[in-house]
Design a protein around this motif. Sequence first.
Motif: not given
Length: 276
Positions: A48-59, A63-71, A112-115, A164-167
């Motif tokens: 799943i991909c979750v959209k939020t903001t960082s504090e302070p600044g509201k940038q 967050v790409n929450i992924c899965q792997s059966n190797l973890v 610009s935004f952080e991933i 997922f956002l990005g690659s």
Amino acid sequence: MATDSTLLNSEMELQEQEDLYQHLLAQTLENVQTANPDSKVIRPQPGICVKTTSEPGKQKVFVNICQSNLVPPPPEISKEELLDLLQLEDPSGYRVPMSLGEPHTEVDNSQSFEIYEHTLGGFFFSPKEALFQQFVIMVSFEGLENKYNIELSREWKVLKNRKFLGSVSEQNIRTKSKPQALHLPTATASLPEFTLFVEPPSGDPEYLIAEIKLPGVASSRSLVLDVGEDRLVLTARPSLYFLDIFHPFLVDQETSVAQFNSSTQILTITSPVVSS
């Protein structure tokens, strides 16, 4: 109909270059794992991909929450057990193995935004199960905040049409690291006074030493200590102190030593530094 041999040759050259790239990539990954047998490279699966903001600044932050059966997966838990866990005064006993990818910046429409990427093990959750999804997002946010010293808004939004956002990029995970626990500070626990320093004080550090003052703690039997490769978590029961910090070193968690001095009520943790 005549065939353009120049076009065919170009396509063949492109295919040869792609084959060479894949060969070199596989060889590089093999060399990385051969050089460091305690780690392996994984390619997470989108979750799943979750959209939020960082504090302070509201940038804007994704967050790409992924899965792997190797973890390694966490212990199985039912919905009822999860509800009971979240109501406990100290739920830190439930451990969730995870891998945190390096953050990167993307630009879209001149903004610009952080991933951030966060990988859980064993296809742990179903995005359709609201309680488990909320739990996973909470664990992800906590891990990212502790590791990267950021603050994420709890007003989040799960993107409906994007997993997922990005690659998707490879992550290098340690095969001998301890699982990361879900560490939630209790309402009554206090942050203890602590000091971190290295030995020797100049040059390449050989040891990371943590000194934690624990007034009121009579015995080490009331302490629960978790030393990770770059994280230190301490709980003094019952709900007396709680400490959860990341440090800028990789340490050998297996040979770390902890000593509690009951006279001074100071806990000293000495960890050999692997890299900084």
